[in-house]
Design a protein around this motif. Structure first.
Motif, PDB file in Angstrom:
ATOM      1  N   ASP A   1      15.645  -8.348   1.219  1.00  0.00           N
ATOM      2  CA  ASP A   1      15.590  -9.172   0.011  1.00  0.00           C
ATOM      3  C   ASP A   1      14.409 -10.144   0.062  1.00  0.00           C
ATOM      4  O   ASP A   1      14.196 -10.838   1.069  1.00  0.00           O
ATOM      5  CB  ASP A   1      16.911  -9.950  -0.104  1.00  0.00           C
ATOM      6  CG  ASP A   1      16.966 -10.790  -1.374  1.00  0.00           C
ATOM      7  OD1 ASP A   1      16.155 -10.522  -2.293  1.00  0.00           O
ATOM      8  OD2 ASP A   1      17.801 -11.698  -1.457  1.00  0.00           O
ATOM      9  N   GLY A   2      13.663 -10.176  -1.017  1.00  0.00           N
ATOM     10  CA  GLY A   2      12.569 -11.132  -1.129  1.00  0.00           C
ATOM     11  C   GLY A   2      11.289 -10.701  -0.445  1.00  0.00           C
ATOM     12  O   GLY A   2      10.322 -11.463  -0.407  1.00  0.00           O
ATOM     13  N   THR A   3      11.264  -9.491   0.073  1.00  0.00           N
ATOM     14  CA  THR A   3      10.068  -9.026   0.788  1.00  0.00           C
ATOM     15  C   THR A   3       9.066  -8.394  -0.160  1.00  0.00           C
ATOM     16  O   THR A   3       9.431  -7.572  -1.000  1.00  0.00           O
ATOM     17  CB  THR A   3      10.447  -7.995   1.868  1.00  0.00           C
ATOM     18  OG1 THR A   3      11.410  -8.578   2.728  1.00  0.00           O
ATOM     19  CG2 THR A   3       9.228  -7.566   2.662  1.00  0.00           C
ATOM     20  N   ASP A   4       7.814  -8.808   0.015  1.00  0.00           N
ATOM     21  CA  ASP A   4       6.729  -8.159  -0.710  1.00  0.00           C
ATOM     22  C   ASP A   4       6.028  -7.239   0.280  1.00  0.00           C
ATOM     23  O   ASP A   4       5.423  -7.712   1.240  1.00  0.00           O
ATOM     24  CB  ASP A   4       5.755  -9.202  -1.260  1.00  0.00           C
ATOM     25  CG  ASP A   4       4.778  -8.588  -2.232  1.00  0.00           C
ATOM     26  OD1 ASP A   4       4.489  -7.380  -2.093  1.00  0.00           O
ATOM     27  OD2 ASP A   4       4.315  -9.294  -3.148  1.00  0.00           O
ATOM     28  N   TYR A   5       6.144  -5.962   0.038  1.00  0.00           N
ATOM     29  CA  TYR A   5       5.623  -4.999   1.011  1.00  0.00           C
ATOM     30  C   TYR A   5       4.126  -4.746   0.847  1.00  0.00           C
ATOM     31  O   TYR A   5       3.553  -3.943   1.582  1.00  0.00           O
ATOM     32  CB  TYR A   5       6.408  -3.682   0.917  1.00  0.00           C
ATOM     33  CG  TYR A   5       7.841  -3.854   1.410  1.00  0.00           C
ATOM     34  CD1 TYR A   5       8.173  -3.648   2.736  1.00  0.00           C
ATOM     35  CD2 TYR A   5       8.844  -4.259   0.541  1.00  0.00           C
ATOM     36  CE1 TYR A   5       9.476  -3.837   3.194  1.00  0.00           C
ATOM     37  CE2 TYR A   5      10.146  -4.453   0.975  1.00  0.00           C
ATOM     38  CZ  TYR A   5      10.448  -4.240   2.307  1.00  0.00           C
ATOM     39  OH  TYR A   5      11.731  -4.443   2.750  1.00  0.00           O
ATOM     40  N   GLY A   6       3.538  -5.412  -0.129  1.00  0.00           N
ATOM     41  CA  GLY A   6       2.095  -5.309  -0.289  1.00  0.00           C
ATOM     42  C   GLY A   6       1.642  -3.884  -0.551  1.00  0.00           C
ATOM     43  O   GLY A   6       2.368  -3.075  -1.136  1.00  0.00           O
ATOM     44  N   ALA A   7       0.439  -3.585  -0.107  1.00  0.00           N
ATOM     45  CA  ALA A   7      -0.135  -2.271  -0.382  1.00  0.00           C
ATOM     46  C   ALA A   7      -0.117  -1.380   0.845  1.00  0.00           C
ATOM     47  O   ALA A   7      -0.783  -0.366   0.889  1.00  0.00           O
ATOM     48  CB  ALA A   7      -1.558  -2.425  -0.890  1.00  0.00           C
ATOM     49  N   ALA A   8       0.651  -1.769   1.860  1.00  0.00           N
ATOM     50  CA  ALA A   8       0.723  -0.923   3.052  1.00  0.00           C
ATOM     51  C   ALA A   8       1.671   0.238   2.801  1.00  0.00           C
ATOM     52  O   ALA A   8       2.696   0.081   2.136  1.00  0.00           O
ATOM     53  CB  ALA A   8       1.206  -1.743   4.230  1.00  0.00           C
ATOM     54  N   HIS A   9       1.341   1.364   3.345  1.00  0.00           N
ATOM     55  CA  HIS A   9       2.247   2.505   3.221  1.00  0.00           C
ATOM     56  C   HIS A   9       3.443   2.255   4.114  1.00  0.00           C
ATOM     57  O   HIS A   9       3.314   2.094   5.314  1.00  0.00           O
ATOM     58  CB  HIS A   9       1.536   3.801   3.624  1.00  0.00           C
ATOM     59  CG  HIS A   9       0.583   4.257   2.576  1.00  0.00           C
ATOM     60  ND1 HIS A   9      -0.027   5.491   2.604  1.00  0.00           N
ATOM     61  CD2 HIS A   9       0.120   3.665   1.463  1.00  0.00           C
ATOM     62  CE1 HIS A   9      -0.810   5.625   1.553  1.00  0.00           C
ATOM     63  NE2 HIS A   9      -0.738   4.516   0.859  1.00  0.00           N
ATOM     64  N   PHE A  10       4.580   2.217   3.517  1.00  0.00           N
ATOM     65  CA  PHE A  10       5.781   1.839   4.244  1.00  0.00           C
ATOM     66  C   PHE A  10       6.627   3.069   4.534  1.00  0.00           C
ATOM     67  O   PHE A  10       6.994   3.828   3.648  1.00  0.00           O
ATOM     68  CB  PHE A  10       6.597   0.843   3.406  1.00  0.00           C
ATOM     69  CG  PHE A  10       7.933   0.519   3.994  1.00  0.00           C
ATOM     70  CD1 PHE A  10       8.057  -0.405   5.017  1.00  0.00           C
ATOM     71  CD2 PHE A  10       9.080   1.134   3.525  1.00  0.00           C
ATOM     72  CE1 PHE A  10       9.288  -0.703   5.562  1.00  0.00           C
ATOM     73  CE2 PHE A  10      10.322   0.854   4.057  1.00  0.00           C
ATOM     74  CZ  PHE A  10      10.423  -0.073   5.085  1.00  0.00           C
ATOM     75  N   THR A  11       6.944   3.250   5.810  1.00  0.00           N
ATOM     76  CA  THR A  11       7.775   4.369   6.229  1.00  0.00           C
ATOM     77  C   THR A  11       9.094   3.839   6.753  1.00  0.00           C
ATOM     78  O   THR A  11       9.110   2.917   7.563  1.00  0.00           O
ATOM     79  CB  THR A  11       7.078   5.157   7.352  1.00  0.00           C
ATOM     80  OG1 THR A  11       5.788   5.541   6.897  1.00  0.00           O
ATOM     81  CG2 THR A  11       7.877   6.390   7.731  1.00  0.00           C
ATOM     82  N   PRO A  12      10.184   4.395   6.304  1.00  0.00           N
ATOM     83  CA  PRO A  12      11.458   3.916   6.811  1.00  0.00           C
ATOM     84  C   PRO A  12      11.592   4.173   8.311  1.00  0.00           C
ATOM     85  O   PRO A  12      11.093   5.166   8.815  1.00  0.00           O
ATOM     86  CB  PRO A  12      12.477   4.725   6.008  1.00  0.00           C
ATOM     87  CG  PRO A  12      11.735   5.898   5.513  1.00  0.00           C
ATOM     88  CD  PRO A  12      10.329   5.459   5.322  1.00  0.00           C
ATOM     89  N   THR A  13      12.237   3.264   8.976  1.00  0.00           N
ATOM     90  CA  THR A  13      12.387   3.421  10.424  1.00  0.00           C
ATOM     91  C   THR A  13      13.489   4.427  10.726  1.00  0.00           C
ATOM     92  O   THR A  13      14.281   4.789   9.857  1.00  0.00           O
ATOM     93  CB  THR A  13      12.760   2.087  11.072  1.00  0.00           C
ATOM     94  OG1 THR A  13      14.065   1.727  10.620  1.00  0.00           O
ATOM     95  CG2 THR A  13      11.771   1.009  10.717  1.00  0.00           C
ATOM     96  N   THR A  14      13.538   4.827  11.962  1.00  0.00           N
ATOM     97  CA  THR A  14      14.549   5.818  12.324  1.00  0.00           C
ATOM     98  C   THR A  14      15.942   5.216  12.361  1.00  0.00           C
ATOM     99  O   THR A  14      16.925   5.937  12.288  1.00  0.00           O
ATOM    100  CB  THR A  14      14.242   6.410  13.711  1.00  0.00           C
ATOM    101  OG1 THR A  14      14.088   5.332  14.631  1.00  0.00           O
ATOM    102  CG2 THR A  14      13.005   7.251  13.680  1.00  0.00           C
ATOM    103  N   THR A  15      16.010   3.909  12.457  1.00  0.00           N
ATOM    104  CA  THR A  15      17.338   3.319  12.555  1.00  0.00           C
ATOM    105  C   THR A  15      17.850   2.841  11.207  1.00  0.00           C
ATOM    106  O   THR A  15      18.975   3.148  10.812  1.00  0.00           O
ATOM    107  CB  THR A  15      17.322   2.125  13.518  1.00  0.00           C
ATOM    108  OG1 THR A  15      16.272   1.238  13.142  1.00  0.00           O
ATOM    109  CG2 THR A  15      17.108   2.587  14.943  1.00  0.00           C
TER     110      THR A  15
END
Lengths: 523, 354
Positions: free
Chosen positions: A388-402
């Motif tokens: 909540d409240g996170t700005d992920y910016g322009a980075a390519h975001f990959t979900p973690t394994t956990t």
């Protein structure tokens, strides 16, 4: 004497009151009818030589699945305002025609036959029924799904403004079949869910029957829908693509999108056994605009037809080409949910939501993926990778394994462009049911025309059309037994102007009473 | 004596019968069979067959002519621009990678020749390098199938002729195409069953006779009245960027094929960028073909091949000969028969049966 004067004054006052009352009443009656459409096209033409809306329907789309159906009746409300010529030397009109596709006997090539249904050359002074001048509803010929020789295999209905400046609205159009059953309703056409600007079309949906045409100038085609969404979102992921700033070295992203992790080993929650999976959620578009990026040729090409997309751009997708004016369901153009089978995902991801040559904010709320039994396999609510409240910016975001098991990738076509994903959770969680993700349904009825009904039809053009009850091809003569009224003066719409006339005899009566009183006194 | 005569008569009848049987039996046995693919779309919106035109095979000897018979049992559009189509990617038009040759929207009256929209056989020049999705490939592509339609379509007798009229490639001679299988299940690099839909279509390869004649090819249609040519795959993105670069298809074995689509409609309409992805394997063997550059003029009436016509003529002659023999034998007019010899005719029954 005093009494007499009083009587006279009273008589005059009562006459004035009477006249005033009737005049006020008639003035109220003259005002345009207040009509709130369920859904309306709003064509605003500034300078385009032709603006048109075309609806091409196959037999099965008008209730002719196995055998012929029709003739049909087309009914709608319409409003023409500010109609004027763009070029004074040319004819101005708003017209409606039907084009039928058919196979001549023995031919493999479809040919077309056009029937002029109606045309209008003046303002309507408010909403009126779209009917023939003398009242009957417009007729479309029968359609045949069996493609018999010379039978109509499809129909294209076209509303066209030709050399016509002004505003033309078409509302709540319905098509009723030979049993007067509604087989098409504009208000309930799922293809227009979330569509507010139909100047362009960006959809792979095969059931999307309408197409816009704008040529030779500036015009817009809007879609206004009455239903206002009251949906209250809980978990919202927003893609923000800022406008292109001239002189800046970083361009706004022209193609940002979400992937669903379907087959990434170790992190996926999806299986062949759980298929088919259903995606659901709500979407919203704000501050929609064309992306003026000059990033590369591909980006420039994308900006030629901008949209925020629901679905896979390489498969089935439906584009939102303007602000949605609130939350709308995340659905295919035909109103059904997006689904996928584990085995049909060629790669390990599924692209299902993103931008295409546009800027603005595109939000996805309360996204969930359900398995074949309706169990929630993935949801924003339980995705611990989304904070909540996170700005992920322009980075390519990959979900973690956990945390992101079966989750979403926050992605884009480029790494060095301007865009951001922002995730927010509402302070108070609102419970939702499956019905909240469905399209609203408008109740509509079709009332067939009965002979003798008063028309509320606007003035029509002076030289067309052929009578729709006996539609004829361009080379066929009009049936002389079916007069089309086209050469006769066309009745004007009821405006309430007759009401003041009704007050005149009453006023005269009052005046007579005054005079009588006066004469009586003189004696 | 009577017994001998009866035996002779029976022998003659049997001879006649055996001649007839051998004639028809032999004819039918020698009738050509061909490999036929039946495409049944089911709910698939865009199934099609892809034939790589390998430079190894088609680098010389052209122009080449594509011959194929097709029969549309049923076709119902599920979208207003749905159709059956044939297109080619051979570098003939620098402005468009995929060139649309023809479309059909109605069931055919039997077998028809696959032609372009002008009623001419589809031809292509020598294949060397073809630009496909920005990459120069050693092959072109010929594709035919369905776009947004419920259809059952048959294709048979597919072959490609060089300029000399010799068959350079044909399904019938292609041993990698095994009868009785779905093309999707075959291990071949000469024919691919592709789709941009849900994969529910069937592409069954079976053996069939060519007894049913091919009817007249479609009448050439002026381009001004032809139905708009429609691209099969969807509008939309040409981009399919992978989350990780390791997932990019191997360029050695696959090629991304994209094609653009322009929305049909009125003047000034917007153009929709679009694409579709599909794969084609790398080319393999087959010998290059050479020959003079004379094209094979298309027949407007399809019809039977020369072998079949010759068979019919020979069959007719044999039947006539057999019949004549039988009649002459019955009349005792055969040269080796005595003019008044042989057995006397058997007495016929009288009116009273005595």
């Amino acid at each position: 004497m005093k009494w007499l004067r009083m009587k006279r004054t009273l008589a005059i006052l009562s006459s004035v009151a009477l006249l005033g009352g009737f005049t006020a009443f008639s003035a109220a009656a003259e005002e345009p009818e207040v009509y709130t459409p369920n859904r309306a096209f709003v064509i605003e033409n500034e300078s385009a030589s032709t603006v048109a809306l075309r609806m091409t329907a196959l037999p099965n789309q008008l209730g002719a699945d196995e055998e012929p159906n029709g003739p049909y009746h087309l009914w709608a409300r319409m409003n023409i305002d500010g109609l004027d010529a763009i070029n004074d030397s040319q004819e101005t009109s708003i017209s409606l025609q039907a084009k039928y596709g058919y196979y001549p006997a023995g031919s493999m090539d479809m040919e077309y036959r056009t029937v002029e249904l109606c045309s209008w050359t003046a303002d309507t002074d408010g909403w009126v029924d779209m009917t023939l001048p003398d009242g009957p509803h417009l007729t479309l010929e029968a359609l045949d799904p069996l493609q018999a020789d010379d039978a109509n295999c499809d129909v294209t209905v076209e509303f066209a403004m030709t050399n016509a400046k002004g505003t033309f609205q078409i509302a709540d159009l319905v098509i009723a079949d030979k049993t007067d059953t509604i087989v098409y309703s504009l208000a309930n056409d799922p293809c227009f869910s979330g569509i507010t600007d139909f100047s362009r079309k960006q959809s792979s949906e095969p059931s999307f029957m309408w197409s816009p045409v704008i040529s030779g100038g500036d015009a817009s085609i809007g879609v206004e829908t009455a239903a206002v969404s009251t949906y209250v979102p809980n978990y919202v992921l927003t893609l923000d693509v800022p406008a292109n700033e001239e002189g800046e070295s970083t361009y706004p992203e022209d193609c940002a999108y979400l992937h669903l992790n379907v087959k990434d080993p170790g992190t996926t929650a999806f299986t062949a056994e759980g298929s088919p999976y259903t995606l659901r959620g709500m979407v919203k578009v704000e501050n929609f605009a064309k992306n003026d990026t000059q990033y590369d040729a591909e980006a420039i090409a994308r900006s030629q037809n901008p949209a925020f997309l629901m679905g896979d751009p390489l498969g089935t997708y439906h584009g939102l080409t303007g602000d949605t004016n609130g939350w709308v369901p995340f659905l295919k153009g035909d109103g059904t949910p997006f689904t996928f089978n584990y085995d049909q995902i060629g790669n390990w991801y599924a692209q299902f939501w993103g931008s295409w040559g546009c800027t603005g904010q595109y939000s996805l709320a309360d996204f969930e993926v359900l398995d074949k039994d309706g169990n929630v396999v993935y949801s924003f609510a339980t995705d611990t990778d989304l904070v909540d409240g996170t700005d992920y910016g322009a980075a390519h975001f990959t979900p973690t394994t956990t945390g992101g098991k079966g989750g979403v990738y926050l992605w884009a076509a480029h790494f060095d462009t301007k865009y951001s994903y922002r995730y927010e959770v509402a302070d108070t969680i609102t419970e939702h049911t499956a019905d909240d993700y469905a399209l609203p349904v408008f109740e509509e009825t079709y009332v067939p025309y009965e002979s003798g009904e008063d028309p509320t039809t606007p003035p029509t053009g002076p030289d067309e059309p052929t009578g729709p009850d006996e539609p004829t091809g361009p080379d066929e003569p009009t049936d002389p037994d079916e007069p089309t009224d086209l050469t006769d003066p066309t009745p004007s719409p009821g405006t309430g102007a007759t009401l003041p006339l009704a007050a005149l005899p009453l006023a005269a009566l009052s005046l007579a009473a005054v005079l009588a009183t006066r004469r009586h006194r003189q004696r | 004596m009577v017994r001998k005569t009866r035996l002779r008569k029976w022998a003659a009848v049997l001879l006649l019968l055996s001649m007839l049987i051998s004639c028809f039996g032999g004819f039918s046995a020698s009738a050509a069979t061909t490999k036929e693919i039946t495409l049944t779309t089911n709910s698939d919106i865009n199934p099609f067959l892809r034939i790589p035109l390998y430079a190894q095979t088609f680098s010389s000897g052209g122009p080449f002519t594509v011959r194929c018979e097709m029969k549309v049992d049923s076709f119902t559009r599920t979208k207003s621009d749905g159709n059956l189509f044939v297109n080619i990617t051979d570098g003939r038009d620098s402005s468009q990678m995929v060139v649309w040759m023809n479309t059909w929207t109605r069931k055919t009256n039997g077998w028809v020749e696959m032609t372009d929209s002008n009623g001419q056989y589809i031809t292509f020049e020598n294949i060397n390098k073809v630009l496909i999705s920005g990459v120069l490939e050693d092959f072109g592509l010929l594709q035919f199938g369905a776009y947004y339609g419920d259809a059952v379509v048959h294709y048979r007798n597919f072959r490609i002729l060089n300029a000399a009229g010799n068959v350079v490639y044909s399904w019938d001679d292609d041993s990698s195409l095994e009868v009785g299988n779905d093309v999707r299940d075959m291990s071949t690099n000469t024919l691919y069953a592709e789709t941009f839909g849900d994969g529910s279509a069937e592409y069954m390869l079976e053996e069939s006779g060519t007894g049913e004649e091919t009817t007249t090819t479609p009448t050439p249609t002026p381009t001004t009245t032809a139905a708009p040519i429609t691209t099969p795959p969807s509008d939309g993105s040409t981009d399919q960027t992978d989350p990780t670069s390791s997932q990019v298809p191997d360029p050695d074995t696959t090629t991304t094929v994209e094609h653009d689509e322009t929305t049909t409609g009125g003047e000034g309409e917007t153009t929709t960028p679009s694409s579709s992805e599909s794969t084609a394997s790398s080319p393999t063997e087959t010998d290059p073909v050479t020959g003079p550059t004379t094209s094979d003029p298309p027949s407007q009436s399809g019809g039977l091949g020369a072998g079949a016509i010759a068979g019919i003529v020979i069959g007719a002659i044999v039947i006539l000969a057999g019949g004549t023999f039988g009649v002459l034998y019955a009349l005792k007019k055969l040269p080796w028969m005595k003019k008044n010899g042989g057995e006397p005719p058997a007495p016929t029954d009288g009116p009273d049966g005595k």
